[in-house]
Design a protein around this motif. Structure first.
Motif, short mmCIF file in Angstrom:
data_model
loop_
_atom_site.label_atom_id
_atom_site.label_comp_id
_atom_site.label_asym_id
_atom_site.label_seq_id
_atom_site.Cartn_x
_atom_site.Cartn_y
_atom_site.Cartn_z
N ASP A 124 0.86 -1.19 0.00
CA ASP A 124 0.00 0.00 0.00
C ASP A 124 0.90 1.25 0.00
OD1 ASP A 124 -2.40 -1.41 0.05
OD2 ASP A 124 -2.42 -1.53 2.26
N LEU A 125 0.78 2.04 -1.04
CA LEU A 125 1.59 3.24 -1.15
C LEU A 125 0.94 4.39 -0.39
CD1 LEU A 125 2.56 3.07 -4.94
CD2 LEU A 125 3.62 1.93 -2.97
N ASP A 126 1.75 5.22 0.22
CA ASP A 126 1.24 6.36 0.97
C ASP A 126 0.50 7.32 0.05
OD1 ASP A 126 2.44 5.26 3.18
OD2 ASP A 126 4.10 6.69 3.25
N THR A 127 -0.68 7.73 0.44
CA THR A 127 -1.43 8.69 -0.36
C THR A 127 -0.73 10.04 -0.32
OG1 THR A 127 -2.80 9.25 1.56
CG2 THR A 127 -3.62 7.53 0.09
N GLY A 128 -0.84 10.75 -1.42
CA GLY A 128 -0.24 12.07 -1.50
C GLY A 128 1.22 12.06 -1.95
N VAL A 129 1.82 10.87 -2.07
CA VAL A 129 3.20 10.79 -2.54
C VAL A 129 3.19 10.50 -4.04
CG1 VAL A 129 5.41 9.58 -2.36
CG2 VAL A 129 4.04 10.00 -0.30
N LEU A 130 3.96 11.26 -4.77
CA LEU A 130 4.01 11.13 -6.22
C LEU A 130 4.47 9.73 -6.63
CD1 LEU A 130 3.61 13.11 -8.61
CD2 LEU A 130 6.07 13.41 -8.61
N VAL A 131 3.91 9.23 -7.73
CA VAL A 131 4.31 7.94 -8.29
C VAL A 131 4.84 8.18 -9.70
CG1 VAL A 131 3.56 5.65 -9.03
CG2 VAL A 131 2.60 6.66 -6.94
N VAL A 132 6.08 7.74 -9.96
CA VAL A 132 6.68 7.84 -11.29
C VAL A 132 6.70 6.45 -11.89
CG1 VAL A 132 8.76 8.39 -12.60
CG2 VAL A 132 8.07 9.86 -10.68
N ASP A 133 5.99 6.27 -12.99
CA ASP A 133 5.90 4.99 -13.68
C ASP A 133 6.77 5.06 -14.92
OD1 ASP A 133 5.08 2.73 -15.19
OD2 ASP A 133 3.09 2.77 -14.27
N THR A 134 7.79 4.19 -14.97
CA THR A 134 8.78 4.27 -16.05
C THR A 134 8.49 3.35 -17.23
OG1 THR A 134 10.20 2.57 -15.07
CG2 THR A 134 10.53 4.85 -14.33
N ARG A 135 7.34 2.66 -17.23
CA ARG A 135 7.03 1.73 -18.32
C ARG A 135 6.75 2.49 -19.61
NH1 ARG A 135 2.00 -1.17 -16.62
NH2 ARG A 135 1.60 0.84 -15.61
N ASN A 136 6.78 1.78 -20.73
CA ASN A 136 6.44 2.44 -21.99
C ASN A 136 4.98 2.88 -21.96
OD1 ASN A 136 4.62 0.41 -23.39
ND2 ASN A 136 6.43 -0.88 -23.13
N ALA A 167 -0.49 8.54 -11.34
CA ALA A 167 0.92 8.32 -11.62
C ALA A 167 1.36 9.17 -12.82
CB ALA A 167 1.18 6.85 -11.91
N ILE A 168 2.65 9.53 -12.82
CA ILE A 168 3.26 10.26 -13.93
C ILE A 168 4.05 9.28 -14.77
CG2 ILE A 168 4.98 11.99 -14.55
CD1 ILE A 168 4.16 13.59 -12.13
N ASN A 169 3.85 9.32 -16.08
CA ASN A 169 4.54 8.40 -16.98
C ASN A 169 5.81 9.05 -17.54
OD1 ASN A 169 3.82 6.88 -20.22
ND2 ASN A 169 5.05 6.11 -18.54
N LEU A 170 6.95 8.71 -16.96
CA LEU A 170 8.26 9.13 -17.47
C LEU A 170 8.97 7.87 -17.95
CD1 LEU A 170 9.38 11.72 -14.76
CD2 LEU A 170 8.37 12.18 -17.00
N GLN A 171 8.92 7.64 -19.24
CA GLN A 171 9.41 6.38 -19.79
C GLN A 171 10.93 6.25 -19.63
OE1 GLN A 171 7.18 5.57 -23.72
NE2 GLN A 171 6.84 7.75 -23.34
N LEU A 172 11.36 5.02 -19.38
CA LEU A 172 12.76 4.78 -19.09
C LEU A 172 13.64 5.04 -20.31
CD1 LEU A 172 14.70 3.90 -16.88
CD2 LEU A 172 14.31 1.52 -17.55
#
Length: 450
Positions: A264-276, A288-293
């Motif tokens: 369970d991720l803390d609410t209010g904390v940014l999530v960076v998703d590096t998938r395509n 989540a923010i999508n910043l591709q690897l």
């Protein structure tokens, strides 16, 4: 003497090892020191010195870790104000490496504390210039990174004038056969018009480098300041981190918590998703923010996320998660990762797909957001009614985006628009947010009528 160039294509960063008689001196090392240790071991040599040409803004250096691991002396200009153990290395100072000499040359312009390093061979001939971010192949270093960071701050106009004097009074007077090894190549944000080549000579630069052509100081200053690329949020942070010295690379990465996918991720904390973006669009964590690897991941991570801002990091699998962590560490951002995990089962939010036919037929029914950089925007709009918000500014300008009709986001190729779509969709939920993506190329020939 053997000179080996280490080149990081992700950051367009070049570092160097100079080998002579079983001793190695490293210049402008990257965050991970292992390649330099491997080089020394391969040649049965010892790392005896590390030279920093200036406190870098676009990556974190391993100079302090190399010193702590090997005992190598760190050499920097006294103007840097370094707080780690070091020996000052300024004009008139020399390092003897067997029968060759490394001489410091103070070269303010990119930063007030920049130095270049000249190499004299056993016959006393100057053969090589390690030019840091002062002189590139085809360009000189930008002068606008030190207005708010570093031991010495300076206005860009003042630094540009110093660069004029540095080039005319020092670098351009070197023998034409001197080989030039810069700290960055094409794609780096430390300059604006670098050649594809990663080394040059003084003679070639005198002929081909536009900044070294005949002109007065005012024209030089104006040309140098104009049209510089954007400055990511992390640049000032990295200058300060390099001034004090970063924590050891492997240990700092080991300190990042690896989380189970069902955590369970803390609410209010940014999530960076590096998938395509295709996988992200099929299912992701809410907001989540999508910043591709792939691509310039480090640059965009440090342009979108504030220094010291906590975030979670998501990747498709363990190998890619380790790669994402390593790349985040290049800019010192591993210290703010609250947890790293592979794609969780809770990643069920989807992104809508744009109906290209309807968009082409009825573009006025959409709010169009142009997330390209300002130099691209200034060169011409793709859609005349587009709202121009470059990706690095987007999180702070979300309130400027109207939510009365569907939103279409575009950039030049699709990386930035994917990130922007995810950022906007997390804030605006009353209308769909679409990514034009690679399809933007289909509109280039008709933008004047759009």
């Amino acid at each position: 003497m053997l000179i080996h160039q280490f080149y990081d294509t992700d950051l367009a960063h070049a570092s160097y090892a100079i080998l002579r008689a079983g001793q190695v001196i490293v210049i402008d090392p990257a965050r991970n020191p292992q390649p330099y240790y491997d080089f020394a071991e391969l040649h049965e040599a010892d790392v005896v010195g590390v030279i920093e040409t200036h406190p870098h803004a676009d990556f974190v250096s391993s100079h302090l870790e190399i010193h702590e691991t090997t005992g190598a002396t760190i050499y920097v200009s006294h103007l840097l104000g370094a707080t780690y153990p070091h020996q000052t290395f300024d004009e008139g100072d020399e390092i003897t490496l067997a029968d060759i000499k490394l001489r410091a040359l103070n070269t303010p312009g990119h930063s007030p504390d920049s130095i270049c390093v000249l190499v004299e061979d056993e016959n006393g001939q100057t053969t090589t210039l390690f030019s840091g971010d002062t002189l590139f192949v085809g360009d000189v270093g930008r002068p606008d990174l030190r207005e708010e960071a570093g031991n010495i701050t300076a206005k860009k106009e003042d630094l540009a004038r110093q660069m004029y004097r540095t080039t005319r009074q020092k670098l351009m007077k070197l023998p034409k056969q001197v080989v030039v090894y810069p700290a960055h190549g094409p794609g780096s944000l430390c300059g604006k018009s670098m050649s594809q080549d990663l080394q040059s000579t003084i003679g070639r630069e005198l002929r081909e480098n536009s900044a070294l052509q005949l002109m007065d100081e005012l024209k030089f200053v104006n040309d140098l300041i104009a049209d510089q690329p954007f400055m990511p949020l992390y640049f000032g942070y990295d200058v300060e981190l390099n001034k004090t010295g970063a924590p050891a690379y492997a240990q700092s990465l080991a300190n990042v918590p690896k989380l189970m996918p069902d955590t369970d991720l803390d609410t209010g904390v940014l999530v960076v998703d590096t998938r395509n973006k295709a996988d992200f669009n099929k299912g992701h964590i809410k907001n989540a923010i999508n910043l591709q690897l792939q691509g310039k991941f480090e640059t965009w991570l440090g342009a979108v996320i504030e220094p010291k801002e906590p975030f979670y990091l998501i990747a498709a699998d363990e190998a890619k998660l380790d790669a994402a962590l390593s790349r985040a560490a290049k800019i010192g951002y591993e210290q703010q990762i609250k947890g790293a995990l592979i794609t969780p089962a809770a990643a069920v939010e989807t992104s809508p797909e744009l109906d290209l036919g309807d968009f082409k037929a009825n573009p006025n029914n959409y709010t169009i957001i142009d997330t390209r950089n300002w130099n691209e925007i200034d060169a011409g709009l793709l859609f005349k009614n587009g709202l121009t918000i470059p990706l690095p500014e987007l999180r702070k300008r979300l309130n400027e985006i109207p939510a009365d009709k569907p939103i279409v986001v575009h950039c030049a190729a699709g990386y930035r628009s994917a990130a922007a779509q995810s950022i906007i969709a997390a804030k605006i939920t009353t209308v769909p947010v679409y990514d034009l993506g690679e399809a933007v190329t289909a509109f280039r020939s008709v933008t004047s009528n759009t």
